[in-house]
Structures are given as structure tokens and as C-alpha cells.
Enzyme design. Structure first.
Site, PDB file in Angstrom:
ATOM      1  N   GLY A  48       0.810  -1.243   0.185  1.00  0.00           N
ATOM      2  CA  GLY A  48      -0.077   0.057   0.107  1.00  0.00           C
ATOM      3  C   GLY A  48       0.788   1.324   0.044  1.00  0.00           C
ATOM      4  O   GLY A  48       2.220   1.166   0.118  1.00  0.00           O
ATOM      5  N   GLU A 117      11.037  -6.402  -0.283  1.00  0.00           N
ATOM      6  CA  GLU A 117      10.737  -7.719  -0.623  1.00  0.00           C
ATOM      7  C   GLU A 117       9.347  -7.809  -0.684  1.00  0.00           C
ATOM      8  O   GLU A 117       8.749  -7.627   0.214  1.00  0.00           O
ATOM      9  CB  GLU A 117      11.612  -8.373   0.326  1.00  0.00           C
TER      10      GLU A 117
END
Lengths: 224, 224
Positions: A48, A117
Site C-alpha cells: 500500500g 521484498e
DNA sequence: ACAAAAGTGTTGAGAGTACACCCATGC
DNA sequence: GCATGGGTGTACTCTCAACACTTTTGT
């Protein structure tokens, strides 16, 4: 009503966070990113980011989704907004949460995400995520089940052509229970939402009929 | 992911707007306030206001609800967040919408609202409200119907003790159709969510049984 | 006695559920 | 010919929908 002016109040930050589901190897998976900044450094969180000042909420969610998965034009729906004052230690952050459903074949995780990641995890109810993201994830899962039951969103997790047993399998994954094959076939065929696409010949067993979803299906009321 | 800092982006304003429904004289009503400032001066709009920096979204909605109707402890649920960049001409305003259901007997409209006029209107699908409030209102109505069908929210519109025909009437108002009295009674009684409270004697016809809702009812799956 | 709303049962149709065997293909 | 998943029918139960008359009270 508003003697209040738009300038009278300190403004919160607003983010769009996305629960991205896929089904792979008969498991429901959710995409998470590892935080490389405090707070919650090293913890996994929902992808997000901040909503830009000239960007709609949906556009913000689409942008984040594409940044993380490289996919566009997938099923995306707004879920709920979370705005407890202390939910983010950095300051007042209101999160508008979204759910996306992507077909695992189409996924190309961003080859090298420069700052973070990203990884697919098997869904579970307690993933111990950063912020209140466990709550958001569980809300999304509830919504997913509901949508599976009453709409045709399930087919966003499948390729264009599919077999009935593929459909049954994703329903079994989401509801975590087995369905009777005969009853499932009868029910789903009787909805009259499928078009036959011929048999798939590349299998070492009786070749299954392939189906596609008809266009212009209205709001289906009940699938299961 | 977030190289982005909380301070990097211009922040939007966030408001909580509430669709307050009641049923009175067998009509579904919605509370609106008249805008006395531009834009949309003189137009009717949903009650609402800015979310304070230390206030949760729910608290903001509760505060606005109480300011307008004087009621507390009523049914309140978040609906959806609307955030098109141009939806408010004053600037970037994201609205988190809520729905409240109030029993009309409990309502005391704020006697003299200093800055605005508030009024109950019969609900219709095209009320020509300010901003995108028609869209919000219709979203709320859809949710209302859904909640009536699958949960016991309907009883927030009724007094503590009620008759079955009162229940049937509010269902008929919301779904805008008549139900068969025998089938309705059978169905609602078979749900086993009512406690008998004795007959009401102050009527000039056969006195009806009064019921109250049992406590600790789980999530009801289907009412109608 | 009359007006008003309350209360109450049966029947038929359709949907959901349980359950087991043969079929078509590749190897 | 065997391993693999594909494909199919029946019987029972339960729920939903349609339908009308009698009851209790106040006036």
C-alpha cells in the site's frame, strides 16, 4: 452546517492498502511486503501507499497493485476504511483497504523491488502483520467468502477457459471444505453462466469440457 | 516499500457523512441538512463534517449523528469511502460514509441548529443533493436492503417491544412490496429470535402479542 | 352488530443434500 | 489394462409461495 472550513483542521494522511489474493497449488495466498523502515521494521505488511492529492482512491489502489504485481485489469474492490488515531505510530493515518483477486498465471512479481521484498504467503487468520493489518486481512477474507457465495468473482482467479473441477477446487479452498461433485456440477451448470469451449485434449485421462464465463451476466444472487 | 515518508505528500481532508434513516408513518425517511455556504449553497446534503485529528472515524460519525439528531447508541455502520479528486469543489475531500438507523420515537432534532436547517425527507432515488450525495444515499439504501434481508438491523427502527405487524410493515416499506401475513409470521417466528412480552391492551381490536428481541442472537443468515 | 386488525394450516413446487458407478484418455 | 480424473441420476427432505377464514377487542 459547515461554519467549519476546509482549512480549520489538521489533516490526516490517507493510504490505500491492498489485500491481494491468489490461489496457487490449491492454497489461498496473500501478497505481503517486508517493511524496511521503522516502525515495524522487518515485519510483513499489506502492500500500500499514500493516496496522491489528485488521484482517486481506486486509482491509488490500482497503482499500488500494479507496482507490486505488474498486473492490471484484475478484480479490485474497496473494502473498509480503518481510522483509529493510534493505528500507525508515525502519525494519523487513515487507510482505505482494498481487495484484489489475481489469476496466479498472470502474476509477475516486480523482478527487483528496489526497496522492499514482496512474497506470497499461505493465508492464515493470524499472520502477525504490521499495524492493524491482521484485522484488515481477516476482514478481506470474510468479504472474499461472501463474494464467492453470492457473485462470480471466483472466476477472476481462473484463466479464461476452465474446467468445472477447477472451479470446484477454488471454492473448496476458500470455504475450506469439500463439495459433492455431482451437486456442484448441477448447481453451477444450472446457473447458465457458462459457455462451452470444447474439450481439452492434453491430459492423460478423460478430457474435460472447458468453459468460459458468458458476458453480461447480471448480479448473480447465489452460487453455492 | 515505503521510502515514502508521511510528510512527502499533500494531505486530503477527510469527512464523515451519515445517511440517517428512520421510518415514520410507513415511509422511509432520511435526514438532510441545508447548506448555507457555497458551494451548493441552499442545496440539501447529508449531515457530516471533518474528522478531527485525534478522533476515530466511528467517533466522528457518532459525534455528527448526535449533533444532528440528539440520539446516541443507535445502529451505526460504516459504508464506503468516496474519494474522487473533484467530488468537492473546495479541494480534495475524502468522505467516509456511514449509515445510521434510528427509531423515530427517539428523535429530537436539535431544537435550533445555529447554522443550518435539518429536515426529514421521504427517501427517493433522485433527491438531487449536493456533492455526490445522491450516490452515497443510493449506496446506503442498497446496503439497508441487504442488511434487512440477512440481519436483524430492522429492529433498530422499532421500539423495544413491538408487534409482528409492525415488523412486517417496516419490511414492506424497505422492500416496497407486500408480504403474505401468514408466511411472514411463520418465517419470523421460526427464527426463534423473539421473546413474548404479553399482549398490548390499548387497542380497539384484538390485542396483539408484543415481542422483544432476544439478547445474544448470533449473526442471522436470512430473515426474508 | 360492526369495524379493525390479529392470528392461524395446508398444499404444491422447487431447491438442496446424500449417495456410487461408468467413461475417455495416455501410458 | 491400469491409473487418472471426468461425467452423470435418483430419492428424500426442507423451504418457499400461494391461498381465506375465524378471533378478539372497543365502540
Amino acid at each position: 452546517m459547515e461554519k467549519e472550513s476546509i482549512h480549520d483542521y489538521e489533516k490526516p494522511s490517507v493510504t490505500a492498502d491492498i489485500v491481494i489474493f491468489t490461489i496457487e497449488k490449491e492454497k489461498l495466498k496473500v501478497l505481503l511486503v517486508k517493511r524496511d523502515l521503522n516502525p515495524y521494521k522487518g515485519k510483513w505488511a499489506l502492500p500500500g501507499g499514500f493516496v496522491r492529492i489528485n488521484e482517486s482512491l481506486d486509482d491509488a489502489a490500482k497503482r499500488e497493485l500494479e507496482e507490486e504485481t505488474g498486473v492490471k485489469d484484475v478484480y479490485l474492490e474497496q473494502l473498509y476504511s480503518f481510522g483509529e488515531p493510534k493505528r500507525d505510530p508515525r502519525g494519523r493515518v487513515i487507510t482505505v483497504s482494498y481487495m484484489a483477486l489475481v489469476n496466479s498465471e498472470k502474476i509477475a512479481l516486480r523482478a527487483s523491488s528496489d526497496v522492499s521484498e514482496a512474497k506470497w504467503f499461505n493465508f492464515s487468520k493470524e499472520m502477525n502483520l504490521a499495524f492493524d493489518h491482521d484485522k484488515i486481512l481477516n476482514y478481506a477474507f470474510q468479504r472474499l467468502k461472501w463474494k464467492f457465495e453470492y457473485t462470480t468473482v471466483a472466476f477472476s482467479l481462473l484463466p479464461k477457459n476452465f474446467t468445472i473441477s477447477q472451479v470446484q477446487k477454488i471454492y473448496e479452498v476458500v470455504f475450506n471444505k469439500k463439495f459433492d461433485k455431482r451437486n456442484f456440477n448441477k448447481k453451477i451448470i444450472s446457473l447458465n453462466i457458462f459457455k462451452e469451449e470444447g474439450v481439452n485434449k492434453n491430459v492423460s485421462y478423460r478430457p474435460p469440457m472447458m468453459y468460459s464465463l458468458k458476458k453480461n451476466i447480471g448480479d448473480i444472487v447465489s452460487i453455492i
